[in-house]
Motif scaffolding. Structure first.
Motif, PDB file in Angstrom:
ATOM      1  N   LEU A 147     -18.191  18.050-104.395  1.00 47.10           N
ATOM      2  CA  LEU A 147     -18.619  18.525-103.075  1.00 47.10           C
ATOM      3  C   LEU A 147     -17.765  19.701-102.645  1.00 47.10           C
ATOM      4  O   LEU A 147     -16.541  19.687-102.756  1.00 47.10           O
ATOM      5  N   ASP A 148     -18.445  20.704-102.116  1.00 44.05           N
ATOM      6  CA  ASP A 148     -17.799  21.953-101.729  1.00 44.05           C
ATOM      7  C   ASP A 148     -17.255  21.865-100.309  1.00 44.05           C
ATOM      8  O   ASP A 148     -18.011  21.790 -99.352  1.00 44.05           O
ATOM      9  N   GLY A 149     -15.939  21.873-100.209  1.00 42.36           N
ATOM     10  CA  GLY A 149     -15.304  21.970 -98.897  1.00 42.36           C
ATOM     11  C   GLY A 149     -14.468  23.232 -98.826  1.00 42.36           C
ATOM     12  O   GLY A 149     -13.562  23.325 -98.007  1.00 42.36           O
ATOM     13  N   THR A 150     -14.779  24.201 -99.693  1.00 41.46           N
ATOM     14  CA  THR A 150     -13.982  25.427 -99.753  1.00 41.46           C
ATOM     15  C   THR A 150     -14.457  26.400 -98.669  1.00 41.46           C
ATOM     16  O   THR A 150     -15.440  26.143 -97.971  1.00 41.46           O
ATOM     17  N   ASP A 151     -13.785  27.519 -98.563  1.00 42.43           N
ATOM     18  CA  ASP A 151     -14.182  28.484 -97.545  1.00 42.43           C
ATOM     19  C   ASP A 151     -14.414  29.869 -98.141  1.00 42.43           C
ATOM     20  O   ASP A 151     -14.362  30.858 -97.437  1.00 42.43           O
ATOM     21  N   ASN A 152     -14.654  29.945 -99.441  1.00 43.34           N
ATOM     22  CA  ASN A 152     -14.840  31.282-100.010  1.00 43.34           C
ATOM     23  C   ASN A 152     -15.730  31.233-101.251  1.00 43.34           C
ATOM     24  O   ASN A 152     -15.850  30.198-101.913  1.00 43.34           O
ATOM     25  N   PHE A 153     -16.348  32.389-101.538  1.00 41.11           N
ATOM     26  CA  PHE A 153     -17.317  32.425-102.632  1.00 41.11           C
ATOM     27  C   PHE A 153     -16.683  32.490-104.014  1.00 41.11           C
ATOM     28  O   PHE A 153     -17.333  32.135-104.995  1.00 41.11           O
ATOM     29  N   SER A 154     -15.451  32.920-104.144  1.00 44.49           N
ATOM     30  CA  SER A 154     -14.825  32.889-105.482  1.00 44.49           C
ATOM     31  C   SER A 154     -14.728  31.449-105.943  1.00 44.49           C
ATOM     32  O   SER A 154     -15.040  31.117-107.088  1.00 44.49           O
ATOM     33  N   ALA A 155     -14.288  30.576-105.031  1.00 51.45           N
ATOM     34  CA  ALA A 155     -14.163  29.154-105.388  1.00 51.45           C
ATOM     35  C   ALA A 155     -15.537  28.568-105.682  1.00 51.45           C
ATOM     36  O   ALA A 155     -15.699  27.771-106.616  1.00 51.45           O
ATOM     37  N   ARG A 156     -16.531  28.963-104.908  1.00 51.80           N
ATOM     38  CA  ARG A 156     -17.877  28.395-105.108  1.00 51.80           C
ATOM     39  C   ARG A 156     -18.489  28.863-106.426  1.00 51.80           C
ATOM     40  O   ARG A 156     -19.159  28.094-107.105  1.00 51.80           O
ATOM     41  N   TYR A 157     -18.270  30.124-106.783  1.00 52.05           N
ATOM     42  CA  TYR A 157     -18.785  30.600-108.070  1.00 52.05           C
ATOM     43  C   TYR A 157     -18.101  29.864-109.218  1.00 52.05           C
ATOM     44  O   TYR A 157     -18.711  29.578-110.243  1.00 52.05           O
ATOM     45  N   LEU A 158     -16.841  29.549-109.039  1.00 53.17           N
ATOM     46  CA  LEU A 158     -16.118  28.775-110.055  1.00 53.17           C
ATOM     47  C   LEU A 158     -16.723  27.364-110.170  1.00 53.17           C
ATOM     48  O   LEU A 158     -17.016  26.891-111.269  1.00 53.17           O
ATOM     49  N   LEU A 159     -16.931  26.720-109.031  1.00 53.32           N
ATOM     50  CA  LEU A 159     -17.528  25.380-109.043  1.00 53.32           C
ATOM     51  C   LEU A 159     -18.925  25.418-109.658  1.00 53.32           C
ATOM     52  O   LEU A 159     -19.316  24.521-110.403  1.00 53.32           O
ATOM     53  N   ASN A 160     -19.666  26.480-109.343  1.00 52.95           N
ATOM     54  CA  ASN A 160     -21.022  26.608-109.864  1.00 52.95           C
ATOM     55  C   ASN A 160     -21.017  26.704-111.391  1.00 52.95           C
ATOM     56  O   ASN A 160     -21.796  26.039-112.074  1.00 52.95           O
ATOM     57  N   GLU A 161     -20.102  27.507-111.917  1.00 49.31           N
ATOM     58  CA  GLU A 161     -20.016  27.638-113.376  1.00 49.31           C
ATOM     59  C   GLU A 161     -19.603  26.306-114.001  1.00 49.31           C
ATOM     60  O   GLU A 161     -20.156  25.882-115.017  1.00 49.31           O
ATOM     61  N   PHE A 162     -18.618  25.668-113.395  1.00 52.63           N
ATOM     62  CA  PHE A 162     -18.171  24.369-113.925  1.00 52.63           C
ATOM     63  C   PHE A 162     -19.336  23.387-113.943  1.00 52.63           C
ATOM     64  O   PHE A 162     -19.555  22.668-114.915  1.00 52.63           O
ATOM     65  N   SER A 163     -20.096  23.355-112.854  1.00 50.53           N
ATOM     66  CA  SER A 163     -21.201  22.415-112.725  1.00 50.53           C
ATOM     67  C   SER A 163     -22.263  22.653-113.790  1.00 50.53           C
ATOM     68  O   SER A 163     -22.690  21.723-114.478  1.00 50.53           O
ATOM     69  N   VAL A 164     -22.674  23.909-113.926  1.00 52.35           N
ATOM     70  CA  VAL A 164     -23.739  24.216-114.894  1.00 52.35           C
ATOM     71  C   VAL A 164     -23.247  23.923-116.314  1.00 52.35           C
ATOM     72  O   VAL A 164     -23.963  23.330-117.127  1.00 52.35           O
ATOM     73  N   LYS A 165     -21.990  24.280-116.594  1.00 53.63           N
ATOM     74  CA  LYS A 165     -21.454  24.067-117.941  1.00 53.63           C
ATOM     75  C   LYS A 165     -21.333  22.573-118.264  1.00 53.63           C
ATOM     76  O   LYS A 165     -21.647  22.138-119.358  1.00 53.63           O
ATOM     77  N   SER A 166     -20.885  21.801-117.284  1.00 54.00           N
ATOM     78  CA  SER A 166     -20.603  20.384-117.545  1.00 54.00           C
ATOM     79  C   SER A 166     -21.802  19.480-117.253  1.00 54.00           C
ATOM     80  O   SER A 166     -21.816  18.313-117.645  1.00 54.00           O
ATOM     81  N   GLY A 167     -22.792  20.001-116.526  1.00 54.42           N
ATOM     82  CA  GLY A 167     -23.944  19.175-116.148  1.00 54.42           C
ATOM     83  C   GLY A 167     -23.673  18.265-114.956  1.00 54.42           C
ATOM     84  O   GLY A 167     -24.479  17.398-114.643  1.00 54.42           O
ATOM     85  N   ILE A 168     -22.531  18.442-114.290  1.00 56.45           N
ATOM     86  CA  ILE A 168     -22.193  17.616-113.121  1.00 56.45           C
ATOM     87  C   ILE A 168     -22.733  18.294-111.853  1.00 56.45           C
ATOM     88  O   ILE A 168     -22.428  19.454-111.596  1.00 56.45           O
ATOM     89  N   PRO A 169     -23.546  17.589-111.053  1.00 60.47           N
ATOM     90  CA  PRO A 169     -24.102  18.209-109.846  1.00 60.47           C
ATOM     91  C   PRO A 169     -23.020  18.568-108.832  1.00 60.47           C
ATOM     92  O   PRO A 169     -21.948  17.945-108.816  1.00 60.47           O
ATOM     93  N   TRP A 170     -23.319  19.580-108.015  1.00 57.26           N
ATOM     94  CA  TRP A 170     -22.390  19.900-106.926  1.00 57.26           C
ATOM     95  C   TRP A 170     -23.172  20.258-105.680  1.00 57.26           C
ATOM     96  O   TRP A 170     -24.355  20.620-105.754  1.00 57.26           O
ATOM     97  N   ILE A 171     -22.536  20.113-104.547  1.00 58.13           N
ATOM     98  CA  ILE A 171     -23.216  20.335-103.272  1.00 58.13           C
ATOM     99  C   ILE A 171     -22.474  21.414-102.500  1.00 58.13           C
ATOM    100  O   ILE A 171     -21.364  21.207-102.008  1.00 58.13           O
TER     101      ILE A 171
END
Ligand SMILES: [Zn+2]
Length: 369
Positions: A147-171
């Protein structure tokens, strides 16, 4: 709770039934209203209790999400946060109080102890660190959802890549002013964040909580929407996810739900081409800095994680100012009024400045290059 339910299931004779009964005994009053809800039921509750959610950023949104998930009985929560509690957080970060701000305790630690007091049956794992390309996979690999509780898009793009690569959903979730938005990304099923936002929205003109401020109720609304999606996913009801980019403005009374079913881009670098530029490419050969939103604080990251002995550093740095050693950090207050908070992995928060160069200079002065 994972352990508790595993224990229950190990009990002798008719393990399944007895396990269920014991499990219910342990949770009947606490989760009764939730189990009664048709969408969850006993089965959904059992699934929640063996689920593992990571909350990245335990600021305003993260506090709301963590509070809901702990009370709902999600078995294991990993809390990742790089910051300490500050007085300016108290207006909207609901797990913290004045004493936490006074003691400047790391948010992950404070939140973990509060959540454990709320629900002692779950496991809460605090991680006082900056999530980055080096550590994201080890930090989040064993989770069921992020779950995204960050405040910036660099962190979100990182989470997005991790999610797509690992198959783990994120919000994804974000709130500023009196408005916010959220979207649930299920790799392979929904578009990813880069399908919708190929570039960080707004570029340099992006509103932040520092330039625009932020009101507490919108944070609660967006965080609650994120928590609800997590509860659906963890309880096995993914068919009920909202499937949209949900945008809410509580000041103007505007609620928009933009369906995203057809928004997957065939040329998306992340989910279509499976290029993970941030995960694979962040060389990190130099010291990196980041300004913490609205905090008059700059975070300094060493080129690679260190393993510092804070106790011996304390005696070495003592001449430069007033030091204070805690289980998590070493604080150095300089005569100039700037405070330098150092963590064992070499990460530092330089407080009392917004200037990257000043922060780098102070860091280099005390820790070398
Ligand atoms: Zn995509």
């Amino acid at each position: 709770m994972e352990r508790a339910s595993a224990r229950a299931l190990e009990s002798p004779s008719s393990p399944q039934r007895i396990g269920r009964r014991q499990g219910l005994k342990a949770r009947d009053v606490r989760y009764a209203r939730q189990v009664r809800f048709a969408g969850i039921g006993e089965d959904g509750q059992t699934r929640l209790m063996t689920g593992h959610a990571a909350i990245v950023g335990v600021g305003a949104l993260g506090c709301v999400i963590a509070n809901h998930l702990a009370r709902a009985g999600v078995g294991k929560l990993t809390l990742v946060d790089r910051d300490i509690v500050d007085r300016s957080n108290l207006q909207r970060q609901m797990l913290y109080d004045e004493a936490d701000a006074e003691s400047e305790t790391p948010k992950a630690i404070t939140a973990a102890s509060r959540l454990t007091a709320i629900n002692s049956g779950i496991e809460v794992i605090p991680r006082v660190t900056d999530l980055n390309a080096f550590n994201v996979e080890t930090m989040l690999a064993s989770t069921d959802i992020v779950l995204d509780g960050t405040d910036n898009f660099s962190a979100r793009y990182l989470l997005n890549e991790f999610s797509v690569k690992s198959g783990i959903p994120w919000i994804y979730g974000g709130a500023v002013g009196a408005s916010g938005m959220t979207m649930t990304i299920v790799p392979g099923t929904t578009p990813c964040l880069r399908c919708l936002f190929p570039e960080p929205p707004g570029g340099g003109t992006l509103d932040t909580c520092e330039t625009t401020g932020v009101l507490s109720p919108i944070v609660d609304t967006i965080g609650s929407a994120q928590a609800m999606e997590a509860i659906k996913l963890l309880s096995g009801r993914s068919e009920t996810l909202h499937g949209s980019l949900l945008q809410i403005d509580l000041w103007r009374q505007q609620w928009h739900s933009l369906g995203v079913a057809g928004a997957r881009r065939v040329d998306c670098p992340v989910c279509a081409e499976r290029r993970f530029d941030i995960l694979d490419g962040e060389a990190g050969f130099e010291t990196a800095t980041a300004s913490l939103c609205g905090r008059n604080t700059v975070q300094v990251l060493p080129p690679r994680p260190l393993s510092l002995d804070l106790r011996s550093l304390e005696s070495r740095l003592g001449h430069a100012g007033q030091t204070e050693l805690t289980p998590y950090s070493l604080r150095l207050r300089l005569p100039s009024g700037i405070a330098f908070l150092l963590f064992p992995d070499g990460r530092a928060l330089v407080m009392g400045t917004e200037d990257d160069q000043t922060a780098r200079r102070i860091y280099a002065e005390f820790l070398g290059e």
